[in-house]
Design an enzyme around this catalytic site. Structure first.
Site, PDB file in Angstrom:
ATOM      1  N   CYS A  57       0.822  -1.219   0.000  1.00 18.42           N
ATOM      2  CA  CYS A  57       0.000   0.000   0.000  1.00 18.42           C
ATOM      3  C   CYS A  57       0.855   1.268   0.000  1.00 18.42           C
ATOM      4  O   CYS A  57       0.367   2.332   0.357  1.00 18.42           O
ATOM      5  CB  CYS A  57      -0.883  -0.010   1.238  1.00 18.42           C
ATOM      6  SG  CYS A  57       0.105   0.056   2.741  1.00 18.42           S
ATOM      7  N   GLU A1272       7.185 -25.273 -10.456  1.00 19.61           N
ATOM      8  CA  GLU A1272       7.392 -25.738  -9.084  1.00 19.61           C
ATOM      9  C   GLU A1272       8.830 -26.105  -8.728  1.00 19.61           C
ATOM     10  O   GLU A1272       9.260 -25.948  -7.591  1.00 19.61           O
ATOM     11  CB  GLU A1272       6.550 -26.994  -8.850  1.00 19.61           C
ATOM     12  CG  GLU A1272       5.073 -26.802  -8.944  1.00 19.61           C
ATOM     13  CD  GLU A1272       4.387 -28.150  -8.971  1.00 19.61           C
ATOM     14  OE1 GLU A1272       4.437 -28.825 -10.018  1.00 19.61           O
ATOM     15  OE2 GLU A1272       3.818 -28.531  -7.954  1.00 19.61           O
TER      16      GLU A1272
HETATM   17  S1  FES Z   1      -1.200  -3.360   3.244  1.00 22.71           S
HETATM   18 FE1  FES Z   1      -0.147  -1.730   4.095  1.00 22.71          FE
HETATM   19  S2  FES Z   1       1.750  -2.564   4.550  1.00 22.71           S
HETATM   20 FE2  FES Z   1       0.626  -4.303   3.939  1.00 22.71          FE
END
Ligand code: FES
Ligand SMILES: Cc1cc2nc3c(=O)[nH]c(=O)nc-3n(C[C@H](O)[C@H](O)[C@H](O)COP(=O)(O)OP(=O)(O)OC[C@H]3O[C@@H](n4cnc5c(N)ncnc54)[C@H](O)[C@@H]3O)c2cc1C
Ligand code: FES
Length: 1336
Positions: A57, A1272
């Site tokens: 994020c 894999e």
């Molecule tokens: S979603 Fe924010 S650090 Fe993982």
């Protein structure tokens, strides 16, 4: 100042990507991440964990400081940033950096073109971390670059290609190890390779890159500058649904507020309060934000030290200390240096950029890396409350070592004074964490000694520890007793005993790792002892001899360096048409979209009118009868729409695929912690989660509760059938061997940790019971089947769509089907669209992972190293439902021989039924476990015979035309080639000699090296599981729409399929588009599993394209000079169908378990890996120095994608074998439910030198274009690191005369390494540890 003064709420003004945002109803509970995604529909910023631990994020925050007129940019985790903290700042998200619609930024372009994205879910976060760094330093150093990425996790790539992209921005070129000679390997690759082979080491072409042009970046919004300069600052109030945020400007205001609301916390970085509120059930109706108060941001250099405001970010503190160190004499900066050392590895950059100094100190966490060193260094705290100011030593807040409440609730910390160090004073800080970077410490320490002038007599000693109790603890008594003593061996001896007596944890201490922590506590002091001795020598080498030479290296900590890497593959034949993309390193079809954040995942799909959100309620007992479910409180919650239980399932709630059912909702009984009991649907995910927490379930515990394999064996609790593989005559062979030994290896489970958590969007279509399902799954046909069965409708009403999946690794098959059924039942009942996005914690709790494994073996060998007989039993912990556990057990048997001929073999595999969440498929599917057991007893034979492990491997390796224990014939020529090439390319023998030499010269640090071969059988065991289909449409404008049954999980399948179609249709890739995989276009498609996706779908795509070409051929023949568009136009006009399906029947595979014979596999991949490591015997820490991999994957369709698969799987293997530890409570509750507790490899874990070569001139007659499925195999090669660590430990044990044979289990963590490197410190530990967490 009181709350009454706040008549109304303020408008929150900030900018996002150059756009002004005025939020009139800013809710203090809302984090930037959900605001961006839900409110502004900027979905490029991803949710990966919600707790600051993964970096998915990451955004850039820019602020303007009117006094200095400086703009400051820093990265931050949007998931922990309250929107209310953003007043007056500019936020840049990945969308603001660049897009395909405007301009793709060089960072985005290079990440994509260097193949730095696979599933792409982590990519926007990576882009933002690098972008922010470049905004501050357009030509960063490689250290700055690796530091910037320390807080970003990627589960797919193994980081190498990401770092390759990043290196292109660095000042210095760090391309390969030959750089030391100022000559880059890429400039003289002919030196490295046989000139006969056309070898390439280039996976991308830097000439294509746009230059970085800092003048092109978004400017800081002038309006925000004006606001900062002209608007008088005033207190801001924001009122949410449940919470009020107050941001005062003056200290006195804050003190008044604190006096009125002593319980209200101050929020600066929100890196403690945020996670507590999200995951710890804590709630604060009022919070204060002191960030704008000048007194809390003060930076003052005084004659005796530095005074830093409590709200200063840790990054700022780092910069200030670094600056002070560069300006002041060394004697004065020893404290600064020690604090700086801790700050380098504390959290990731995103955390340090927002987390405050005061927050770290005042929260008095036992995991604080700063408190022990600040306390030991006599730092002072400046506290204030209404009408009162005082100054106290920081150490006072830990006076009794158990957290005295010496900071009053109404008091705030204004600033911290860090003093200069003095002459004769020595200070050090230590920490050991499960991962070197971005991980809370297991234990840490701060130590300081002051000697009487000109002597080594202790005048003042100060020792503080973290990790040992609930807060920082002071070894007060020890320090007091040792004052006046000389710094010598006797003092060390006494100190160690005193410290243990005073600080050591009791065996029952919570958090586990007791013996390890206790060992660290004394080992840290020993390290301090050595450091000080060495410093005394510098002061007066005649009086103080310092430490022995061979002890010196332990004083150097392991550092993260920018890895040097090289990838070698065979280039395409020169005669191949330049337009034909097969065999070339083509960029991932979605690479650019990954990097710009435009790639759409389930939770990025726009909301549907009337959409509801679902949160699951799970069992808190491992085995219990459900006595009652009280939903009354939950139903009263705001926005709650309904509660869904088993009674709402119209048809099938239990699926009987084998003996025991797979269950959607528990009805009367729960069989594991984390089983779904019911689900809440509400108008927002927040409301759904709040209500889910209010559902009360009463249980009556049932017996037995079986958690571990040992308990399952005791209760004879297994899923049937048990499988046996037998070859030769084991009993007879045991009678003729030179030696026999028995052993046992435990291999822990593994969490998939795909970056996109399980996600579903179910949309009822409103007629004929049709439903569209958008699911993050590897197997849409199975999801369709389960949902149809649960709703009691024919499968033709359920349309399942998958555009791409943000990582899966085997974890999104059956579990995705169950979760899709939960959402579909809710959508069916409410007749509304329902979105289910599991939180990371729920995902880890509910969905299971790789099977924990115990291998018990008895091995008969000859003194010359030959294996004669193996009698083994494998137990896997299947959890509470069968899923694919029996199949995993079977595969573990079939692949257990790895690369070795075992003439007499008897091996059993059992799938244990326990009360853990059901375990499931995971990359490698049983092979990584059983082959590790094999490699362990191979190493044991080496120990017994005195031969080297590589000799035992060579002696027993399959060599000529051979057959497996189940009588499948194969030619192991390429196995031997991989082994020999790996030996040669890694310079194994000379490096082994160098390792031995290093080990002779170093006592507390040791190196280890190991080389491991691999035979990886390819196949799914039966024909129908490998059938595949494709559908190809050609439109009249000549463009082609391609689809097939494979799912894009990051493995680049669509890219490869477009390459196949491009070759077959003889058109450029740009003509071909892939939209989505769907049950509406390709029915009954098999799962994208077992490395088989490209093999089988490639055949189907080829078939479809060839059908089309057959139809077009007469038209082409008639007009050979025409072009594609002419031919298509003509075909349409001649009424030639321009749409075709393609089909592949699957491989003829079978296994007869009664006879123990069969052909369960179609072909074999081969490989070998050599890894070298260095361990620190005092802490158990290690560094991966070098890995060389040689892999036979036939003729690669796309070397960039295939090498990416090998590296990514290898690094996931490093995680499995050396780091990733699942911990459960004795009651079966999973403790490790997020990246803060469960550590997957990060940038700091990849080998410093990392080379991958694809075996040249390898053909495979069974798969498309002679390629081999590679998804894999590479994972197992991660065990070369495990055995290199074992080699290093062996060297320690040999030197110390310890027992030659010793057991090492997986993961081989620092804790195990430290325990195996037994010394006087480990001997001091008592053995009364009673586990408070268990591994299963
Ligand atoms: S979603 Fe924010 S650090 Fe993982
Ligand atoms: C992913 C992650 C990794 C981390 N890794 C580490 C690590 O490796 N080592 C480590 O030591 N820490 C680590 N932390 C913890 C954290 O970053 C620090 O402890 C941080 O410094 C806390 O500061 P903050 O401003 O974010 O605190 P906040 O959450 O904003 O506040 C924390 C508490 O401190 C109080 N407080 C804050 N300032 C004052 C003040 N001036 N006066 C009185 N009370 C105050 C608040 O009332 C609140 O109760 C990590 C955290 C996360 C989320
Ligand atoms: S590409 Fe990084 S998590 Fe998938």
């Amino acid at each position: 100042m009181s709350l009454q003064g706040a008549a109304g709420a303020d408008e929150l003004i900030f900018y996002v990507n150059g756009r002004k945002i005025i939020e009139k109803h800013a809710d203090p509970e809302q984090m930037l991440l959900s605001y961006l995604r839900k409110r502004l529909h900027l979905t490029g910023t991803k949710y990966g964990c919600g707790g600051g631990g993964c970096g998915a994020c990451t955004v850039m925050i820019s602020t303007y400081e009117p006094a200095s007129k400086k703009i400051c940019h820093y990265s931050a985790n949007a998931c922990l940033l309250p929107i209310c903290s953003l007043y007056g700042v500019a936020v840049t998200t990945v969308e603001g950096v660049g897009s395909t619609k405007s301009r793709v930024h060089p960072v985005q372009e290079r990440l994509a073109k260097c193949h730095g994205s696979q599933c792409g879910f982590c990519t926007p976060g990576m882009v933002m971390s690098v972008y922010t760094l470049l905004r501050n330093y357009p030509e960063p150093t490689s250290e700055q670059m690796t530091a910037a990425l320390a807080g970003n996790l990627c589960r797919c790539t193994g980081y190498r290609p990401i770092l390759d992209a990043c290196k292109t921005f660095c000042k210095e070129c760090v391309c390969c190890q030959s750089k030391a000679s100022c000559k880059c390997c890429l400039d003289h690759e002919e030196d490295l390779f046989d000139k006969e082979e056309k070898i390439s080491t280039r996976l991308y072409s830097p000439d294509e890159f746009q230059p970085l042009d800092p003048t092109q970046e978004l400017i800081f919004p002038p309006e925000l500058m004006r606001m900062a300069e002209n608007q008088p600052k005033r207190t801001l109030f924001f009122h949410g649904e449940r919470m009020t945020w107050i941001s005062p400007v003056y200290l006195d205001e804050l003190l008044d507020l604190k006096a009125a609301h002593p319980k209200a916390p101050l929020i600066v970085g929100n890196t403690i309060v945020g996670p507590q509120m999200k995951f710890g059930g804590m709630f604060h109706p009022i919070v204060f934000s002191p960030a704008r108060i000048p007194d809390l941001n003060v930076v003052k250099c005084t004659d005796d030290g530095l005074t830093l405001g409590a709200a200063c970010s840790l990054s700022l503190v780092k910069d200030i200390l670094r600056n002070a160190i560069s300006k002041l004499p060394e004697e004065k900066t020893k404290i600064f240096y020690a604090v700086l050392k801790q700050l380098r590895t504390l959290g990731g950059e995103q955390i340090r950029n927002v987390a405050s100094l005061g927050g770290n100190i005042v929260s008095r966490k036992s995991t604080s890396d700063l408190n022990p060193i600040l306390a030991a260094s006599n730092c002072m705290l400046n506290l204030a409350s209404r009408g009162r100011k005082r100054r106290i030593p920081l150490s006072d807040i830990f006076a009794d070592g158990v957290g005295n409440n010496t900071i009053m609730p109404e008091e705030i910390l204004v600033s911290v004074h860090i003093p200069h160090s003095r002459k004769g004073e020595y200070i050090s800080a230590f920490r050991q964490a499960p991962r070197r970077e971005n991980a809370l410490p297991i234990a840490n320490a701060g130590m300081r000694v002051l000697f009487e002038e000109g002597t080594d007599k202790i005048k003042d000693l100060s020792i503080f520890y973290g990790g040992a109790a609930s807060t920082t603890v002071h070894a007060k008594q020890t320090c007091w007793t040792l004052t006046g003593r000389q710094w010598n061996e006797q003092m060390l001896d006494e100190a160690s005993r005193l410290i243990l007596k005073e600080i050591a944890l009791p065996g029952s201490a919570c958090g586990g790792k007791v013996e390890y922590k206790n060992t660290l506590i004394v080992s840290f002091f020993y390290r301090f002892f050595l450091e000080v001795l060495q410093s005394l020598k510098t002061m007066d080498s005649c009086r103080y001899p310092g430490i022995p030479m061979e002890y010196g290296s332990v004083l150097q900590d392991f550092q993260t360096k920018m890895p040097q890497s090289i990838q070698i593959y065979q280039d395409v034949d020169q005669s191949q048409s330049p337009q034909d993309p097969v065999g070339r390193p083509i960029m991932h079809q979605s690479g650019i979209k990954h990097a710009t954040g435009e790639a759409v995942y389930i939770d990025d799909l726009p909301s549907v009118d009337g959409e509801l959100f679902l949160a699951v309620v799970t069992s808190s007992r491992a085995h219990a009868k459900i006595m009652s479910v009280d939903t009354s409180e939950a139903l009263k919650g705001p926005g709650v729409f309904d509660i869904i239980t088993a009674d709402d399932v119209p048809a099938t709630n239990e699926f009987h695929y084998s003996s025991d059912p797979e269950i959607i909702f528990a009805r009367n009984e729960v069989i594991c912690v984390g089983q779904i009991v019911c689900a809440v649907v509400a108008d927002s995910d927040v409301h759904a989660k709040q209500a889910a927490a209010k559902v009360k379930i009463k249980y009556e515990v049932l017996e037995p509760v079986i958690l571990t394999i040992e308990e399952a064996i005791k209760h004879n609790s297994f899923f049937e059938p048990k499988r046996k593989l037998e070859e030769g005559n084991v009993d007879q062979a045991f009678e003729t061997v030179d030696g026999i030994f028995e052993g046992e290896v435990h291999i822990g489970g593994q969490e998939h940790f795909y970056m996109e958590t399980q996600s579903v969007l179910a949309i009822p279509r409103g007629e004929d019971k049709e439903m569209d399902l958008f699911v993050s799954t590897q197997h849409p046909a199975f999801v369709q089947e389960m949902v149809a069965a649960s709703l009691g409708v024919p499968a033709n009403r359920i349309m399942c769509h998958v555009k791409r999946v943000g990582g899966a690794f085997g974890g999104k098959i059956l579990k995705a089907g169950l979760l899709a059924s939960v959402a579909a039942v809710a959508a069916n009942k409410t007749n509304r669209a329902v979105r289910l996005i599991l939180s990371r914690g729920d995902d880890m709790l509910i969905t299971g992972g790789r099977h924990p494994f115990i291998g018990k073996y008895k091995v008969g060998f000859m003194n010359d190293g030959r294996i004669r007989a193996v009698d083994a039993k494998y137990y896997i912990n299947g959890g509470c439902t069968p899923d694919e556990s029996v199949l995993v057990a079977e595969v573990s048997l079939l692949k257990m021989d790895n690369a070795y001929k075992i003439p007499n073999l008897r091996c059993w595999a059992y799938a244990c039924k326990t009360n853990l969440p059901s375990n499931t498929a995971f990359r490698g599917f049983g092979f990584p476990q059983s082959a590790l057991v094999t490699e362990t007893w191979i190493t044991d034979i080496a120990d017994k015979t005195g031969l080297s492990p590589e000799k035992i491997r060579e002696i027993n390796m399959y060599k000529e035309d051979e057959q497996t224990p189940f009588k499948q014939k194969f030619d192991p020529q390429n196995l031997v080639r991989c082994w020999n090439e790996c030996m040669e390319k890694s310079a194994y023998h000379s490096r082994k000699t160098a390792v031995e030499e290093f080990n002779k010269q170093n006592y507390w640090k040791k190196k280890g090296i190991a080389i491991v071969p691999m035979k990886f059988p390819f196949g799914l065991g039966t024909r129908y599981l490998s059938q595949a289909a494709a559908l190809v449409h050609i439109y009249t404008d000549g463009s082609v729409l391609l689809t097939h049954g494979g799912i894009e999980l990051g493995q680049g399948i669509h890219t490869k399929m477009i390459q196949v179609a491009s070759r077959e249709l003889n058109i450029p890739m740009s003509y071909i588009h892939f939209c989505e995989t769907s049950t509406t276009t390709v029915p009954n498609a098999c799962a994208s599993v077992g490395s088989a996706g490209t093999d089988v779908n490639g055949m189907a795509v080829k078939d479809a394209c060839q059908t089309l070409m057959k139809r077009l051929q007469p038209i082409i023949n008639k007009n050979p000079k025409g072009n594609w568009n002419d031919w298509i136009k003509e075909a349409f006009e001649q009424s030639v169908s321009l749409s075709a399906t393609g089909y592949f029947r699957g491989y003829n595979e079978n296994m007869d378990w009664e006879k123990g014979e069969g052909q369960p596999f179609t072909y074999f991949l081969y490989g070998a890996a050599c890894s070298e490591v260095e361990i620190n015997c005092l802490t158990g820490d290690h560094k991966n120095l070098q890995t060389d991999i040689v892999m036979d994957i036939g003729c690669s369709i796309n070397p960039a994608v295939d090498i990416g698969q090998i590296e990514g799987a290898f690094v996931q293997g490093i995680g499995l074998y050396t780091m990733e530890e699942l911990k459960y409570s004795p009651e079966g509750v999973l403790y490790t439910r997020g990246p803060d507790q469960y550590k997957i490899p990060a940038v700091c874990d990849i080998p410093e030198r990392f080379r991958v070569s694809l075996l040249s001139s390898s053909q495979n007659p069974y798969a498309i274009y002679a390629s081999k499925g590679i998804g894999e195999a590479g994972l197992f090669l991660g065990c070369s690191v495990f055995f290199a660590l074992r080699d290093a430990v062996t060297s320690v044990r040999n030197e110390r005369g310890l027992k030659k044979t010793f057991a090492m289990n997986s993961p081989l963590t620092a804790e195990q390494i430290r325990a195996a490197c037994a010394d006087d410190f480990t001997k001091m530990m008592t053995n009364d540890e009673s586990a408070s967490s268990i591994s299963v």
